[in-house]
Enzyme design. Structure first.
Site, PDB file in Angstrom:
ATOM      1  N   PRO A   2      41.373  37.084  25.862  1.00 22.20           N
ATOM      2  CA  PRO A   2      41.252  38.381  26.099  1.00 22.20           C
ATOM      3  C   PRO A   2      42.805  38.415  25.060  1.00 22.20           C
ATOM      4  O   PRO A   2      43.883  39.004  25.744  1.00 22.20           O
ATOM      5  CB  PRO A   2      41.052  39.902  27.160  1.00 22.20           C
ATOM      6  N   GLU A   3      42.976  39.498  23.915  1.00 20.44           N
ATOM      7  CA  GLU A   3      44.298  39.412  23.841  1.00 20.44           C
ATOM      8  C   GLU A   3      44.939  41.649  23.490  1.00 20.44           C
ATOM      9  O   GLU A   3      44.142  41.821  23.489  1.00 20.44           O
ATOM     10  CB  GLU A   3      44.555  38.527  22.064  1.00 20.44           C
ATOM     11  N   HIS A  94      32.654  35.948  41.645  1.00 16.08           N
ATOM     12  CA  HIS A  94      34.627  36.520  41.064  1.00 16.08           C
ATOM     13  C   HIS A  94      34.662  38.103  41.192  1.00 16.08           C
ATOM     14  O   HIS A  94      35.459  37.761  40.143  1.00 16.08           O
ATOM     15  CB  HIS A  94      34.232  35.842  39.925  1.00 16.08           C
ATOM     16  N   ARG A 113      38.479  32.497  36.988  1.00  9.10           N
ATOM     17  CA  ARG A 113      38.776  31.280  36.464  1.00  9.10           C
ATOM     18  C   ARG A 113      40.857  31.764  37.362  1.00  9.10           C
ATOM     19  O   ARG A 113      41.775  31.007  38.242  1.00  9.10           O
ATOM     20  CB  ARG A 113      39.657  30.678  35.203  1.00  9.10           C
TER      21      ARG A 113
END
Ligand SMILES: [Zn+2]
Length: 280
Positions: A2-3, A94, A113
């Site tokens: 994501p940006e 997660h 992650r």
């Protein structure tokens, strides 16, 4: 990953549902994310109202009653799963933190992650937080001008791509939007950063703003590990002009045999997509 536009989209999704809500329950399933979550996160949040949201670079700031801010960082693969009151929630792996509100909204922070994380900071000193203190200007602010950008690039011998990826130059851009903005501006990613000044800097600033504004309007951009804040998968598909399009003709070019199309090469361990014919 994501940006800025994706983070903005998540923030807007959260704000639409959580503003004014009182936090009823916080569950921390796993605390060792990119950094260790602050101990006592649940005690600090439960019973307090969510006052509002802001974004700085790729960080979401959730302001809580009592002068605290919950900082969210989505990292590489972090996403926010939102469920409406009464909605059935399937367990997913997660999901490290779950926040529930008094009227039944449920927000899950999912990050396979674990390069993302949450932190609790004093609202008064948000800007001094180690992750925010070094950030450059917000690209969509009026204060981000060609003069500001050229000043930040002055004397820098690195590539313009690397300079724009550096969050101290300008906040919130990553590999995708840097490639897209450079294409739009007609500037080669390999060009030495200090040569981007004058009309070229003006073109680049305009290109950055337009690229980001379009992506935000499209609702952020969808990638493999990424979901919309409202949980709807594949809600939109953003059309990149160069990113992920190696070998295709760009929109300014005739394509083969007159040109060989969009080129991909590795630059600073990341794939750079560009048109060698129109980006100089
Ligand atoms: Zn081209």
């Amino acid at each position: 990953m994501p940006e800025l536009p994706e983070v903005e989209t998540v923030m807007r999704g959260l704000a639409a549902r959580l503003e004014g809500e009182r936090i009823a329950r916080v569950a921390v399933n796993r605390a060792d994310l990119r950094w260790t979550l602050p101990p006592g996160l649940d005690r600090a949040l439960v019973g307090r109202r969510v006052l509002g949201f802001a974004r700085r670079g790729k960080y979401i700031l959730m302001r809580i009653e009592g002068g605290r801010t919950l900082l969210w960082h989505l990292g590489m693969s972090g996403r926010v799963r939102l469920a409406a009151p009464g909605e059935r929630v399937e367990p997913v792996p997660h999901e490290h933190v779950v926040i529930e509100t008094g009227s039944g909204w449920r927000v899950g922070f999912v990050d396979p992650r674990r390069f993302g994380g949450l932190d609790l900071i004093e609202t008064d000193s948000e800007a001094a937080h180690p992750r925010l203190a070094r950030l450059g200007p917000e690209p969509l602010d009026d204060a981000f001008t060609p003069a500001v950008l050229s000043a930040a690039l002055k004397g820098r011998r690195t590539s313009i791509k690397a300079a724009l990826m550096d969050q101290a130059t300008v906040a919130g851009l990553g590999n995708i939007y840097v490639c897209e903005a450079l294409f739009r501006a007609g500037i080669s990613p390999r060009r030495s950063a200090h040569t981007v000044a004058g009309a070229r800097a003006a073109r680049l600033v305009a290109a950055i703003k337009a690229t980001l504004a379009e992506a935000i309007a499209a609702g952020g951009s969808s990638l493999r590990d990424w979901r919309q804040a409202n949980g709807e998968l594949g809600y939109f598909q953003h059309a990149w002009k160069v990113y992920g399009r190696a070998g295709e003709p760009c929109e300014r070019c005739p394509g083969p045999p007159r040109c060989r199309g969009i080129k991909v090469e590795v630059q600073g361990a990341r794939s750079t997509f560009y048109c060698p014919r129109t980006q100089r």
